[in-house]
Motif scaffolding. Structure first.
Motif, PDB file in Angstrom:
ATOM      1  N   ASP A 117     -41.634   4.301  13.273  1.00 54.76           N
ATOM      2  CA  ASP A 117     -42.570   3.502  14.530  1.00 54.76           C
ATOM      3  C   ASP A 117     -41.638   2.753  15.015  1.00 54.76           C
ATOM      4  O   ASP A 117     -40.975   1.565  14.597  1.00 54.76           O
TER       5      ASP A 117
ATOM      6  N   LYS B 202     -35.652  -0.976  14.101  1.00 48.79           N
ATOM      7  CA  LYS B 202     -34.617  -0.730  14.944  1.00 48.79           C
ATOM      8  C   LYS B 202     -33.995   0.873  15.073  1.00 48.79           C
ATOM      9  O   LYS B 202     -33.290   1.340  14.448  1.00 48.79           O
TER      10      LYS B 202
ATOM     11  N   ALA C 155     -41.328   0.951  17.548  1.00 47.74           N
ATOM     12  CA  ALA C 155     -41.877  -0.433  18.127  1.00 47.74           C
ATOM     13  C   ALA C 155     -41.566  -1.249  17.301  1.00 47.74           C
ATOM     14  O   ALA C 155     -41.375  -2.471  17.662  1.00 47.74           O
ATOM     15  N   LYS C 156     -41.385  -1.128  15.891  1.00 42.40           N
ATOM     16  CA  LYS C 156     -41.300  -1.959  14.900  1.00 42.40           C
ATOM     17  C   LYS C 156     -39.821  -1.841  14.263  1.00 42.40           C
ATOM     18  O   LYS C 156     -39.055  -3.046  13.826  1.00 42.40           O
TER      19      LYS C 156
END
Length: 208
Positions: A10, A15, A12-13
């Protein structure tokens, strides 16, 4: 390698950063694939259709080892100077060659030189993946510089542009990968980077 590459990330979470390689496959691509396999990281290859014929085994290996195969046209023209029909031909011939070699049909493309416009985007009919970090590896041909730029420049969500046709680029990649991991990055394909986002045909994408 395949399992590591296929895992869900993911971005979005997490790095994330995506390493991309243009203009191959070429005579240095095998070494690059060996190094990426050792490091257990996937990359995205923007492949020239005209280079597939003599490198079918490499293209097949890319797919088998969890890398993303993408379209960089047949012969690297400036698409803005071609007719719509010629643009479509550059894309379709390349997609067919990559699918014949690997079993995979590319879903993403990158316009050579980054040269595109709305008309080209419509003719291409695929999401156009640009870049947010240009290493200029083709210009300087310097291993130490490639390492420095490749490790220190990327930020979360960046797409990094390299070329696997240069020996100085390929020589730098093990240190680039190690340095990015040390900075806390998860290395992903472009499709992994954009997972959960809908990419539009003809749209331009520079980073997540």
């Amino acid at each position: 390698m395949t399992a590591a590459a296929a895992k869900k990330v993911d971005c979005a979470k997490v790095k994330c950063v995506a390493l991309t390689f243009d203009d191959g496959p070429g005579k240095h691509t095998k070494r690059l694939l060996d190094d990426l396999r050792k490091a257990k990281v996937p990359a995205t290859f923007f492949i020239l259709g005209q280079n597939v014929g003599g490198n079918r085994a490499l293209v097949k290996r890319m797919a088998a080892e969890g890398h993303e195969l993408a379209n960089h046209t047949w012969s690297h023209p400036q698409l803005t100077q071609l007719s719509d029909a010629a643009v479509r031909s550059q894309i379709s011939r390349t997609n067919k060659a990559i699918k014949a070699a690997s079993g995979v049909t590319p879903r993403l493309m990158r316009p050579p030189y980054g040269a595109t416009n709305a008309r080209v985007g419509r003719a291409v009919g695929m999401p156009q993946i640009m870049w947010s970090v240009d290493t200029l590896d083709w210009k300087y041909r310097d291993v130490a510089r490639n390492v420095r730029v490749g490790v220190n420049t990327p930020r979360k969500g960046d797409i990094v542009l390299f070329h696997d046709i240069h020996s100085t680029t390929v020589a730098a990649i093990p240190k680039v990968v190690a340095g990015l991991k040390k900075r806390g990055f998860t290395l992903v394909t472009v499709s992994q980077l954009y997972a959960g986002k809908k990419l539009k045909p003809g749209g331009l994408y520079y980073k997540r």
